[in-house]
Design an enzyme around this catalytic site. Sequence first.
Site, PDB file in Angstrom:
ATOM      1  N   VAL A  71       0.805  -1.222   0.000  1.00  0.00           N
ATOM      2  CA  VAL A  71       0.000   0.000   0.000  1.00  0.00           C
ATOM      3  C   VAL A  71       0.837   1.271   0.000  1.00  0.00           C
ATOM      4  O   VAL A  71       0.305   2.362  -0.205  1.00  0.00           O
ATOM      5  CB  VAL A  71      -0.991   0.029   1.196  1.00  0.00           C
ATOM      6  N   ASN A  97      -7.430  -1.483   5.713  1.00  0.00           N
ATOM      7  CA  ASN A  97      -7.092  -2.222   6.925  1.00  0.00           C
ATOM      8  C   ASN A  97      -5.588  -2.412   7.140  1.00  0.00           C
ATOM      9  O   ASN A  97      -5.143  -2.602   8.270  1.00  0.00           O
ATOM     10  CB  ASN A  97      -7.772  -3.597   6.884  1.00  0.00           C
ATOM     11  N   SER A 149      -7.728   3.571  15.328  1.00  0.00           N
ATOM     12  CA  SER A 149      -7.423   2.911  16.585  1.00  0.00           C
ATOM     13  C   SER A 149      -7.809   3.826  17.726  1.00  0.00           C
ATOM     14  O   SER A 149      -7.871   5.047  17.559  1.00  0.00           O
ATOM     15  CB  SER A 149      -5.931   2.578  16.674  1.00  0.00           C
ATOM     16  N   TYR A 165       2.744   5.153  16.065  1.00  0.00           N
ATOM     17  CA  TYR A 165       1.468   4.515  15.728  1.00  0.00           C
ATOM     18  C   TYR A 165       0.295   5.458  16.016  1.00  0.00           C
ATOM     19  O   TYR A 165      -0.606   5.619  15.188  1.00  0.00           O
ATOM     20  CB  TYR A 165       1.322   3.223  16.533  1.00  0.00           C
ATOM     21  N   ALA A 167       0.321   8.704  16.170  1.00  0.00           N
ATOM     22  CA  ALA A 167       0.330   9.810  15.206  1.00  0.00           C
ATOM     23  C   ALA A 167      -0.282   9.377  13.875  1.00  0.00           C
ATOM     24  O   ALA A 167      -1.066  10.117  13.263  1.00  0.00           O
ATOM     25  CB  ALA A 167       1.759  10.300  14.991  1.00  0.00           C
ATOM     26  N   SER A 168       0.034   8.158  13.449  1.00  0.00           N
ATOM     27  CA  SER A 168      -0.502   7.684  12.167  1.00  0.00           C
ATOM     28  C   SER A 168      -2.009   7.493  12.232  1.00  0.00           C
ATOM     29  O   SER A 168      -2.742   7.864  11.301  1.00  0.00           O
ATOM     30  CB  SER A 168       0.184   6.377  11.750  1.00  0.00           C
ATOM     31  N   LYS A 169      -2.503   6.938  13.329  1.00  0.00           N
ATOM     32  CA  LYS A 169      -3.933   6.667  13.432  1.00  0.00           C
ATOM     33  C   LYS A 169      -4.736   7.947  13.704  1.00  0.00           C
ATOM     34  O   LYS A 169      -5.887   8.070  13.271  1.00  0.00           O
ATOM     35  CB  LYS A 169      -4.190   5.627  14.525  1.00  0.00           C
ATOM     36  N   ILE A 198      -7.677  -5.998  20.429  1.00  0.00           N
ATOM     37  CA  ILE A 198      -8.279  -7.060  19.611  1.00  0.00           C
ATOM     38  C   ILE A 198      -7.305  -8.223  19.519  1.00  0.00           C
ATOM     39  O   ILE A 198      -6.089  -8.031  19.449  1.00  0.00           O
ATOM     40  CB  ILE A 198      -8.624  -6.539  18.195  1.00  0.00           C
TER      41      ILE A 198
END
Length: 260
Positions: A71, A97, A149, A165, A167-169, A198
């Site tokens: 991606v 996803n 998230s 993580y 920052a990305s979400k 999860i």
Amino acid sequence: MSGQNKKMFDVKNKVAIITGARRGMGKAHAILLAKAGAKVVVSDVFLEECQQVAEEIKNAGGEAIAVKCDVTKKTEVEEMINAAVSKWGKVDILVNNAGIVQFKPFVDLTEEEWDRTLDINLKGQFLCAQAAVKQMIKQKSGSIINIASIDMGQIGKGMPYLVHYSASKGGVVAMTQSLAVELAPYNIRINAVAPGAINTKIAEGQPTDPKAMEVTMSQIPMRRVGEPEEVSNLVLFLASDASSYITGSTMVVDGGWTAA
């Protein structure tokens, strides 16, 4: 009434692309959408595992193809979209996803690790959405579900060792809202799903100390982690016409963690 509800959640003959679909939540999304009638593109960087998921769907009576896609690479993303259009003539649903999680203390985080996380988790969703939207605009319809998230500062929790993580979400949520406003005139809906803890194998370097897990469980009112299928149920809802007036939303699936 029950028959009517079943029809509303039906995505029969819609074409759905799921990235990061070789395992975990992505695989669960692909299988549930196929069960609900969608023609599914199972995509990930490991083609052989995608083919196994596609075969599982076909053996259950569904329709699916496997497509290798990194991606972070625009050409591969465009090839993925083209594969769906060549096979079935359209793209109705995109589930963004694909993502990675790496636990790392902030002071030890390297520039390469920061870039890799942002490239996959945020840039990857941008590239996939952009390629899909070009087709959806022609159709004047579509639904994109971005997987975010609760690990972010906006609606969820600030988590230690996950600054890259988070920052990305957080970026995914902001992008979702902006795209929803811009694309609403084309009847294209953009929503995000923010899972909590999860049961997947995605995390790198996750603490394995039983006491750490006890602390986590103590913060979740339902006192358990969620299963991928419990996230997939929301993905199906957002992909279907049952959510026809919902766009720009971020919906949490976390057992009550952010509410506590």
